[in-house]
Motif scaffolding. Sequence first.
Motif, PDB file in Angstrom:
ATOM      1  N   PHE A  12       0.608  -0.842   0.352  1.00 29.04           N
ATOM      2  CA  PHE A  12      -0.021  -0.318   0.050  1.00 29.04           C
ATOM      3  C   PHE A  12       0.779   1.243  -0.155  1.00 29.04           C
ATOM      4  CE2 PHE A  12      -2.147  -3.395   2.247  1.00 29.04           C
ATOM      5  CZ  PHE A  12      -4.130  -3.674   1.472  1.00 29.04           C
ATOM      6  N   SER A  13       0.382   2.491  -0.484  1.00 29.11           N
ATOM      7  CA  SER A  13       1.609   3.230  -0.548  1.00 29.11           C
ATOM      8  C   SER A  13      -0.136   4.144   0.554  1.00 29.11           C
ATOM      9  CB  SER A  13       1.713   3.868  -2.240  1.00 29.11           C
ATOM     10  OG  SER A  13      -0.291   4.458  -2.387  1.00 29.11           O
ATOM     11  N   VAL A  14       0.917   5.264   1.616  1.00 28.23           N
ATOM     12  CA  VAL A  14       0.120   5.870   2.210  1.00 28.23           C
ATOM     13  C   VAL A  14       1.350   7.771   2.278  1.00 28.23           C
ATOM     14  CG1 VAL A  14      -0.442   6.314   4.268  1.00 28.23           C
ATOM     15  CG2 VAL A  14      -0.215   3.792   3.526  1.00 28.23           C
ATOM     16  N   HIS A  15       0.175   8.127   2.130  1.00 29.09           N
ATOM     17  CA  HIS A  15       0.018  10.009   2.275  1.00 29.09           C
ATOM     18  C   HIS A  15      -0.185  10.386   2.364  1.00 29.09           C
ATOM     19  CE1 HIS A  15       2.049  13.279  -0.254  1.00 29.09           C
ATOM     20  NE2 HIS A  15       0.993  14.172  -0.512  1.00 29.09           N
ATOM     21  N   THR A  25       1.614  -3.723  11.598  1.00 29.35           N
ATOM     22  CA  THR A  25       2.186  -3.161  10.458  1.00 29.35           C
ATOM     23  C   THR A  25       3.466  -4.833  10.091  1.00 29.35           C
ATOM     24  OG1 THR A  25       2.264  -0.877  10.192  1.00 29.35           O
ATOM     25  CG2 THR A  25       4.027  -0.930   9.715  1.00 29.35           C
ATOM     26  N   GLU A  26       3.482  -4.891   8.804  1.00 28.23           N
ATOM     27  CA  GLU A  26       5.157  -5.659   8.785  1.00 28.23           C
ATOM     28  C   GLU A  26       5.927  -4.121   8.221  1.00 28.23           C
ATOM     29  OE1 GLU A  26       6.288  -9.525   6.657  1.00 28.23           O
ATOM     30  OE2 GLU A  26       5.193  -7.944   5.050  1.00 28.23           O
ATOM     31  N   SER A  27       5.955  -3.475   7.470  1.00 27.38           N
ATOM     32  CA  SER A  27       6.842  -3.149   6.952  1.00 27.38           C
ATOM     33  C   SER A  27       7.212  -1.897   6.559  1.00 27.38           C
ATOM     34  CB  SER A  27       8.202  -3.497   5.968  1.00 27.38           C
ATOM     35  OG  SER A  27       7.364  -3.500   5.176  1.00 27.38           O
ATOM     36  N   CYS A  28       7.412  -0.032   7.311  1.00 29.08           N
ATOM     37  CA  CYS A  28       6.625   0.928   6.607  1.00 29.08           C
ATOM     38  C   CYS A  28       8.308   1.424   5.797  1.00 29.08           C
ATOM     39  CB  CYS A  28       5.616   1.319   7.347  1.00 29.08           C
ATOM     40  SG  CYS A  28       5.052   3.049   6.914  1.00 29.08           S
ATOM     41  N   GLY A  79       9.882   8.304  -1.394  1.00 26.91           N
ATOM     42  CA  GLY A  79       9.444   9.319  -2.988  1.00 26.91           C
ATOM     43  C   GLY A  79       8.023  10.141  -2.065  1.00 26.91           C
ATOM     44  N   GLU A  80       6.946  10.455  -3.073  1.00 25.81           N
ATOM     45  CA  GLU A  80       6.041  11.326  -2.624  1.00 25.81           C
ATOM     46  C   GLU A  80       4.742  10.264  -1.700  1.00 25.81           C
ATOM     47  OE1 GLU A  80       3.876  11.375  -6.459  1.00 25.81           O
ATOM     48  OE2 GLU A  80       3.212  12.322  -5.127  1.00 25.81           O
ATOM     49  N   ASN A  81       5.461   9.200  -1.673  1.00 23.24           N
ATOM     50  CA  ASN A  81       4.380   7.927  -0.351  1.00 23.24           C
ATOM     51  C   ASN A  81       5.391   7.700   0.104  1.00 23.24           C
ATOM     52  OD1 ASN A  81       1.867   8.150  -1.706  1.00 23.24           O
ATOM     53  ND2 ASN A  81       3.319   7.916  -4.036  1.00 23.24           N
ATOM     54  N   HIS A  82       4.694   6.714   1.742  1.00 21.88           N
ATOM     55  CA  HIS A  82       5.074   5.216   2.355  1.00 21.88           C
ATOM     56  C   HIS A  82       4.903   4.352   1.653  1.00 21.88           C
ATOM     57  CE1 HIS A  82       7.123   8.530   4.770  1.00 21.88           C
ATOM     58  NE2 HIS A  82       5.428   9.259   5.341  1.00 21.88           N
ATOM     59  N   HIS A  97      -3.914  12.518  11.467  1.00 22.82           N
ATOM     60  CA  HIS A  97      -4.144  12.483   9.757  1.00 22.82           C
ATOM     61  C   HIS A  97      -5.173  12.727   8.818  1.00 22.82           C
ATOM     62  CE1 HIS A  97       0.656  11.495  10.174  1.00 22.82           C
ATOM     63  NE2 HIS A  97       0.041  10.947  10.567  1.00 22.82           N
ATOM     64  N   LYS A  98      -5.213  14.111   8.497  1.00 19.63           N
ATOM     65  CA  LYS A  98      -7.032  14.487   7.352  1.00 19.63           C
ATOM     66  C   LYS A  98      -6.423  13.840   6.220  1.00 19.63           C
ATOM     67  CE  LYS A  98      -8.450  17.504  11.152  1.00 19.63           C
ATOM     68  NZ  LYS A  98      -7.781  18.642  11.619  1.00 19.63           N
ATOM     69  N   ASN A  99      -7.134  13.152   5.987  1.00 22.38           N
ATOM     70  CA  ASN A  99      -6.831  13.046   4.154  1.00 22.38           C
ATOM     71  C   ASN A  99      -6.235  12.224   3.651  1.00 22.38           C
ATOM     72  OD1 ASN A  99      -9.674  14.333   4.438  1.00 22.38           O
ATOM     73  ND2 ASN A  99      -7.892  16.997   3.300  1.00 22.38           N
ATOM     74  N   ALA A 100      -5.229  11.165   5.128  1.00 24.70           N
ATOM     75  CA  ALA A 100      -4.415  10.837   4.776  1.00 24.70           C
ATOM     76  C   ALA A 100      -5.075   9.685   3.168  1.00 24.70           C
ATOM     77  CB  ALA A 100      -4.661   9.583   5.955  1.00 24.70           C
ATOM     78  N   ALA A 101      -4.736   8.793   2.382  1.00 24.20           N
ATOM     79  CA  ALA A 101      -5.107   8.051   0.714  1.00 24.20           C
ATOM     80  C   ALA A 101      -4.053   7.384   1.611  1.00 24.20           C
ATOM     81  CB  ALA A 101      -4.191   9.148   0.194  1.00 24.20           C
ATOM     82  N   ILE A 102      -5.106   5.908   1.299  1.00 24.54           N
ATOM     83  CA  ILE A 102      -4.119   4.710   1.708  1.00 24.54           C
ATOM     84  C   ILE A 102      -4.630   3.893  -0.499  1.00 24.54           C
ATOM     85  CG2 ILE A 102      -4.220   2.257   1.927  1.00 24.54           C
ATOM     86  CD1 ILE A 102      -5.448   4.525   4.784  1.00 24.54           C
ATOM     87  N   ASN A 103      -3.788   3.659  -0.837  1.00 18.56           N
ATOM     88  CA  ASN A 103      -4.092   3.399  -2.387  1.00 18.56           C
ATOM     89  C   ASN A 103      -3.038   1.486  -2.371  1.00 18.56           C
ATOM     90  OD1 ASN A 103      -5.893   4.569  -3.630  1.00 18.56           O
ATOM     91  ND2 ASN A 103      -3.948   6.153  -3.355  1.00 18.56           N
ATOM     92  N   LYS A 104      -3.739   0.320  -2.217  1.00 19.93           N
ATOM     93  CA  LYS A 104      -3.017  -0.851  -3.181  1.00 19.93           C
ATOM     94  C   LYS A 104      -1.743  -0.540  -4.518  1.00 19.93           C
ATOM     95  CE  LYS A 104      -3.742  -5.640  -3.711  1.00 19.93           C
ATOM     96  NZ  LYS A 104      -3.893  -5.559  -4.848  1.00 19.93           N
TER      97      LYS A 104
END
Lengths: 247, 315
Positions: B231-234, B251-254, B258-261, B282-289
């Motif tokens: 997952f990318s998280v911003h 969390t296994e790893s983080c 670049g612009e995401n974790h 963290h308002k509006n945190a974007a989590i994407n696969k």
Amino acid sequence: MNREVVIKTDKLTKKFGDFIAASEITFEVFKGEIFGFLGANGAGKTTAMKMLIGISKPSYGKAQIAGFDVYKQTEQIKKNIGYMSQKFSLYEDLTIKENINLFGGIYGLSGKQIETKSNELIIKLNLYKEADKLVGSLPLGWKQKLAFSIAILHEPKIVFLDEPTGGVDPITRRQFWDMIYEAAHNGITVFVTTHYMDEAEYCDRVSIMVDGVIKALDSPAELKKQFNAISMDDVFLRLARGAQRGD
Amino acid sequence: MKAVELENIVKTYPTKKTTVTAVNDVSFSVEEGELFGLIGPDGAGKTSIFRILTTLLLADKGEAKVLGYNVVKDYKAIRDIVGYMPGRFSLYQDLTVEENLEFFATIFNTTIQENYNLVADIYKQLEPFKTRRAGKLSGGMKQKLALSCALIHKPKILFLDEPTTGVDPVSRREFWEMLKRLKAQGITILVSTPYMDEAKLCDRIALMQDGKIMTIDTPGNIVRQFGRNLFSVHSENMFTLLNDLRAFPQTESCFAFGENHHLTLTEESMAELEEYLLVRGHKNAAINKIEPGIEDCFMQLMKSPSQPFPNEMAF
């Protein structure tokens, strides 16, 4: 919000004969900011950085580093900054403790301060077992983390990092950036050059130099918007493709 | 015939106190016409492998062949058919561009004219400076001259040791375009790089760390073997986000990317993660696969328990 300016340049220029290595560079960097200084090989980054750290006299233009003038107060500049590059960092044939003592002494810390700092650093980096080992025997990633810690030993206002993460594995590279974040969080301004474009994304703002001139300066998000690019790599390619000179 | 074959190669360097194992029981082979990448940081063993294959270094153990020739017995035959571009600039600094190229052509009993078509694409960019001494060239031009000199005797295999290290993204991209064109002419290429983003430009890659190959396959297959969702998280404050994500129990790893974790989880409870981040401001945190890249895979492999030194250091 009135942010404290720690680097301020005005038309800073360096000429070598007819060749203008850095041309009228004007920018400001704020306290606690991570500022990425990017550019192609030969764009003039090293020349500009040498002027900023007080080891190369500008041809003309003004600059103040931590409040000191780059023409007249180079010694004060050196006391108020830290510097680390991939090429020069620590003495390999001295132990970790000896390196800390040496650099602490060079930065003008007292014996007592050095002892306190040295203990703190060894605890923080978890280097108890290695403290009396030669730096040359450490893995590269540890050397670089240690070099960074030593570069900020005297709590400078600004730390200059010249391609600090070259050659290390991706996990160490990220641990290194964790340290950079932490230093910035504690109010140290970080001025960093890198060829890894993903690292440019970690910076609060970046400037991109092309042929001696700063062609773009903004936050990574703004730059991507401005150049309609998907990544900093893309922004860089768009700007630097037209470059005339190599290093 | 395989272009390159290594079997259980071991190379150690004794130092005063300990012995460093630079190459630790490495076996792999490269097909003819392949563009093969050795990917890994400094100290992974890439240069030692190149020097063993180009007959400049003897392995302690194991066997290696280049186009069927044994690196120990048939070293002379190998030297005629390989081109080698070392990691450190090794041309004659006080010879001009043209003199360097002529020199390398001469030692291989050929001439610039005879194989000009092979280097033309690269050398054309250097020709305006052909009377300049090599030592006075820019980094990018030195790199092009070194490649021209490694090619001028029309080698069957090209060994390129970190040709793009310290080179800016624009020149790196140009260099890889040159490699693609050389591959199209049938030359087998072994190239090493510390830049993970270059891995996907190879046909097959070996991911190396501390003298060992962690995995070897096509970039596509390596990515498919990642074996977990990524997952990318911003969010607005990426620094606190990183610490908060690492403290999340599942969390296994983080890692910062670049612009995401980039995040992997032991248990995918997305609602819980969203709630957790919201509570921490963290308002509006974007989590994407997202699809993993080679660098994600490299770090995943490094974290496996076989690692010789601890990777996690307390800060």
